[in-house]
Motif scaffolding. Sequence first.
Motif, PDB file in Angstrom:
ATOM      1  N   LEU A  54       0.855  -1.185   0.000  1.00 16.06           N
ATOM      2  CA  LEU A  54       0.000   0.000   0.000  1.00 16.06           C
ATOM      3  C   LEU A  54       0.890   1.234   0.000  1.00 16.06           C
ATOM      4  CD1 LEU A  54      -3.059   0.942   0.625  1.00 16.06           C
ATOM      5  CD2 LEU A  54      -2.247   1.158   2.969  1.00 16.06           C
ATOM      6  N   HIS A  55       0.531   2.249  -0.808  1.00 13.71           N
ATOM      7  CA  HIS A  55       1.235   3.521  -0.680  1.00 13.71           C
ATOM      8  C   HIS A  55       0.919   4.053   0.711  1.00 13.71           C
ATOM      9  CE1 HIS A  55       1.152   3.578  -5.189  1.00 13.71           C
ATOM     10  NE2 HIS A  55       2.408   3.918  -4.940  1.00 13.71           N
ATOM     11  N   PRO A  56       1.908   4.513   1.461  1.00 13.49           N
ATOM     12  CA  PRO A  56       1.665   4.947   2.835  1.00 13.49           C
ATOM     13  C   PRO A  56       1.056   6.345   2.922  1.00 13.49           C
ATOM     14  CG  PRO A  56       3.987   5.129   2.341  1.00 13.49           C
ATOM     15  CD  PRO A  56       3.340   4.507   1.139  1.00 13.49           C
ATOM     16  N   PHE A  61      -4.996   4.269   1.576  1.00 15.54           N
ATOM     17  CA  PHE A  61      -5.564   3.486   2.663  1.00 15.54           C
ATOM     18  C   PHE A  61      -7.095   3.540   2.613  1.00 15.54           C
ATOM     19  CE2 PHE A  61      -7.339   3.010   6.875  1.00 15.54           C
ATOM     20  CZ  PHE A  61      -6.776   1.803   7.276  1.00 15.54           C
ATOM     21  N   ASP A  62      -7.653   4.742   2.435  1.00 19.88           N
ATOM     22  CA  ASP A  62      -9.107   4.896   2.375  1.00 19.88           C
ATOM     23  C   ASP A  62      -9.708   4.139   1.196  1.00 19.88           C
ATOM     24  OD1 ASP A  62      -8.981   6.492   4.635  1.00 19.88           O
ATOM     25  OD2 ASP A  62      -9.039   8.376   3.501  1.00 19.88           O
ATOM     26  N   HIS A  88      -0.043   3.766  11.410  1.00 19.94           N
ATOM     27  CA  HIS A  88       1.243   3.873  10.718  1.00 19.94           C
ATOM     28  C   HIS A  88       1.151   4.865   9.553  1.00 19.94           C
ATOM     29  CE1 HIS A  88       5.230   2.418   9.514  1.00 19.94           C
ATOM     30  NE2 HIS A  88       4.802   2.594   8.283  1.00 19.94           N
ATOM     31  N   VAL A  89       0.078   4.780   8.773  1.00 22.90           N
ATOM     32  CA  VAL A  89      -0.106   5.677   7.623  1.00 22.90           C
ATOM     33  C   VAL A  89      -0.281   7.115   8.108  1.00 22.90           C
ATOM     34  CG1 VAL A  89      -1.693   6.286   5.743  1.00 22.90           C
ATOM     35  CG2 VAL A  89      -0.964   3.916   6.055  1.00 22.90           C
ATOM     36  N   ALA A  90      -1.047   7.315   9.169  1.00 22.22           N
ATOM     37  CA  ALA A  90      -1.253   8.663   9.707  1.00 22.22           C
ATOM     38  C   ALA A  90       0.068   9.245  10.200  1.00 22.22           C
ATOM     39  CB  ALA A  90      -2.271   8.632  10.837  1.00 22.22           C
ATOM     40  N   GLN A  91       0.870   8.414  10.853  1.00 21.66           N
ATOM     41  CA  GLN A  91       2.169   8.861  11.342  1.00 21.66           C
ATOM     42  C   GLN A  91       3.086   9.230  10.184  1.00 21.66           C
ATOM     43  OE1 GLN A  91       4.271   5.923  13.602  1.00 21.66           O
ATOM     44  NE2 GLN A  91       5.801   7.362  14.330  1.00 21.66           N
ATOM     45  N   ARG A  92       3.098   8.397   9.152  1.00 22.81           N
ATOM     46  CA  ARG A  92       3.920   8.689   7.973  1.00 22.81           C
ATOM     47  C   ARG A  92       3.452   9.965   7.279  1.00 22.81           C
ATOM     48  NH1 ARG A  92       7.041   4.730   4.934  1.00 22.81           N
ATOM     49  NH2 ARG A  92       7.202   6.449   3.486  1.00 22.81           N
ATOM     50  N   SER A  93       2.129  10.187   7.255  1.00 22.76           N
ATOM     51  CA  SER A  93       1.588  11.380   6.605  1.00 22.76           C
ATOM     52  C   SER A  93       2.006  12.645   7.345  1.00 22.76           C
ATOM     53  CB  SER A  93       0.071  11.308   6.528  1.00 22.76           C
ATOM     54  OG  SER A  93      -0.318  10.257   5.678  1.00 22.76           O
ATOM     55  N   THR A  94       1.996  12.599   8.678  1.00 17.38           N
ATOM     56  CA  THR A  94       2.403  13.787   9.432  1.00 17.38           C
ATOM     57  C   THR A  94       3.902  14.022   9.304  1.00 17.38           C
ATOM     58  OG1 THR A  94       2.606  12.491  11.471  1.00 17.38           O
ATOM     59  CG2 THR A  94       0.528  13.652  11.110  1.00 17.38           C
ATOM     60  N   SER A  96       5.690  13.157   6.647  1.00 16.10           N
ATOM     61  CA  SER A  96       5.915  13.558   5.262  1.00 16.10           C
ATOM     62  C   SER A  96       5.477  14.987   5.001  1.00 16.10           C
ATOM     63  CB  SER A  96       5.183  12.627   4.309  1.00 16.10           C
ATOM     64  OG  SER A  96       5.722  11.339   4.397  1.00 16.10           O
ATOM     65  N   SER A  97       4.466  15.454   5.717  1.00 16.23           N
ATOM     66  CA  SER A  97       3.990  16.812   5.472  1.00 16.23           C
ATOM     67  C   SER A  97       5.037  17.837   5.861  1.00 16.23           C
ATOM     68  CB  SER A  97       2.685  17.067   6.221  1.00 16.23           C
ATOM     69  OG  SER A  97       2.906  16.995   7.617  1.00 16.23           O
ATOM     70  N   SER A  98       5.946  17.490   6.771  1.00 19.15           N
ATOM     71  CA  SER A  98       7.005  18.408   7.159  1.00 19.15           C
ATOM     72  C   SER A  98       8.205  18.319   6.218  1.00 19.15           C
ATOM     73  CB  SER A  98       7.451  18.133   8.598  1.00 19.15           C
ATOM     74  OG  SER A  98       7.991  16.840   8.692  1.00 19.15           O
ATOM     75  N   GLU A  99       8.280  17.263   5.429  1.00 19.82           N
ATOM     76  CA  GLU A  99       9.377  17.107   4.473  1.00 19.82           C
ATOM     77  C   GLU A  99       8.978  17.673   3.126  1.00 19.82           C
ATOM     78  OE1 GLU A  99      10.294  12.998   4.238  1.00 19.82           O
ATOM     79  OE2 GLU A  99      10.732  12.808   6.372  1.00 19.82           O
ATOM     80  N   THR A 100       9.958  17.993   2.313  1.00 16.89           N
ATOM     81  CA  THR A 100       9.649  18.519   0.986  1.00 16.89           C
ATOM     82  C   THR A 100       9.309  17.415   0.005  1.00 16.89           C
ATOM     83  OG1 THR A 100      11.994  18.498   0.438  1.00 16.89           O
ATOM     84  CG2 THR A 100      11.072  20.577   1.256  1.00 16.89           C
ATOM     85  N   SER A 101       9.862  16.226   0.201  1.00 15.05           N
ATOM     86  CA  SER A 101       9.589  15.124  -0.718  1.00 15.05           C
ATOM     87  C   SER A 101       8.610  14.156  -0.065  1.00 15.05           C
ATOM     88  CB  SER A 101      10.875  14.400  -1.104  1.00 15.05           C
ATOM     89  OG  SER A 101      11.478  13.865   0.055  1.00 15.05           O
ATOM     90  N   ALA A 102       7.374  14.582   0.056  1.00 12.68           N
ATOM     91  CA  ALA A 102       6.349  13.769   0.706  1.00 12.68           C
ATOM     92  C   ALA A 102       5.991  12.579  -0.175  1.00 12.68           C
ATOM     93  CB  ALA A 102       5.107  14.608   0.964  1.00 12.68           C
ATOM     94  N   ALA A 103       5.711  11.439   0.473  1.00 13.90           N
ATOM     95  CA  ALA A 103       5.272  10.251  -0.267  1.00 13.90           C
ATOM     96  C   ALA A 103       3.844  10.487  -0.724  1.00 13.90           C
ATOM     97  CB  ALA A 103       5.353   9.022   0.618  1.00 13.90           C
ATOM     98  N   THR A 104       3.625  10.406  -1.997  1.00 22.87           N
ATOM     99  CA  THR A 104       2.279  10.613  -2.529  1.00 22.87           C
ATOM    100  C   THR A 104       1.957   9.517  -3.502  1.00 22.87           C
ATOM    101  OG1 THR A 104       3.126  11.984  -4.316  1.00 22.87           O
ATOM    102  CG2 THR A 104       2.403  13.124  -2.321  1.00 22.87           C
ATOM    103  N   ARG A 105       0.685   9.377  -3.762  1.00 22.28           N
ATOM    104  CA  ARG A 105       0.251   8.402  -4.746  1.00 22.28           C
ATOM    105  C   ARG A 105       0.771   8.861  -6.100  1.00 22.28           C
ATOM    106  NH1 ARG A 105      -5.934   7.725  -5.057  1.00 22.28           N
ATOM    107  NH2 ARG A 105      -5.720   9.592  -6.254  1.00 22.28           N
ATOM    108  N   PRO A 106       1.278   7.954  -6.903  1.00 22.89           N
ATOM    109  CA  PRO A 106       1.827   8.352  -8.196  1.00 22.89           C
ATOM    110  C   PRO A 106       0.726   8.853  -9.129  1.00 22.89           C
ATOM    111  CG  PRO A 106       1.718   5.974  -8.040  1.00 22.89           C
ATOM    112  CD  PRO A 106       1.349   6.526  -6.684  1.00 22.89           C
ATOM    113  N   PRO A 107       1.073   9.759 -10.038  1.00 20.72           N
ATOM    114  CA  PRO A 107       0.073  10.250 -10.979  1.00 20.72           C
ATOM    115  C   PRO A 107      -0.345   9.152 -11.950  1.00 20.72           C
ATOM    116  CG  PRO A 107       2.241  11.040 -11.584  1.00 20.72           C
ATOM    117  CD  PRO A 107       2.383  10.342 -10.259  1.00 20.72           C
ATOM    118  N   ALA A 108      -1.517   9.314 -12.499  1.00 24.14           N
ATOM    119  CA  ALA A 108      -2.014   8.341 -13.472  1.00 24.14           C
ATOM    120  C   ALA A 108      -1.136   8.388 -14.716  1.00 24.14           C
ATOM    121  CB  ALA A 108      -3.459   8.660 -13.846  1.00 24.14           C
TER     122      ALA A 108
END
Length: 133
Positions: A54-56, A61-62, A88-94, A96-108
């Motif tokens: 799963l992408h974190p 996740f939803d 775990h996903v919520a923790q990774r999201s918080t 990542s939001s402080s980093e510039t290279s946040a993990a995101t779902r890849p574009p289509a």
Amino acid sequence: MTVTTDARPGQARERTCIGCRKRSSPADLLRMTVSGGLVLPDPDRRAPGRGAHLHPVAECFDLAERRKAFPRAFKVPGPLELALVREHVAQRSTESSSETSAATRPPAVVQNGPSRRHEGGSSTHDHSMSVER
């Protein structure tokens, strides 16, 4: 001395996110396992048993939760407890939001090549009730 070789030389390993269904490198995905009806995050990718990826990010996740993808991915019946993965996903999201290279779902990915068509004029991915002849 024995030398091990990759089963598919020249091809990068990829896994499919059970949320968005996009393929990514295993390093970009969170591996999860299931034990006793509890889905466990496996960020080190070392836990035994069947894994799912799963992408974190909360969006994936939803999507996976809404599509009931967790039991299907682990090939187990019934609902599973997802609290640890959600945390775990919520923790990774918080983080990542402080980093510039946040993990995101890849574009289509849009393919510009010609689409393959079969007899009848519909695309090969058309899941209609007709049978090709």
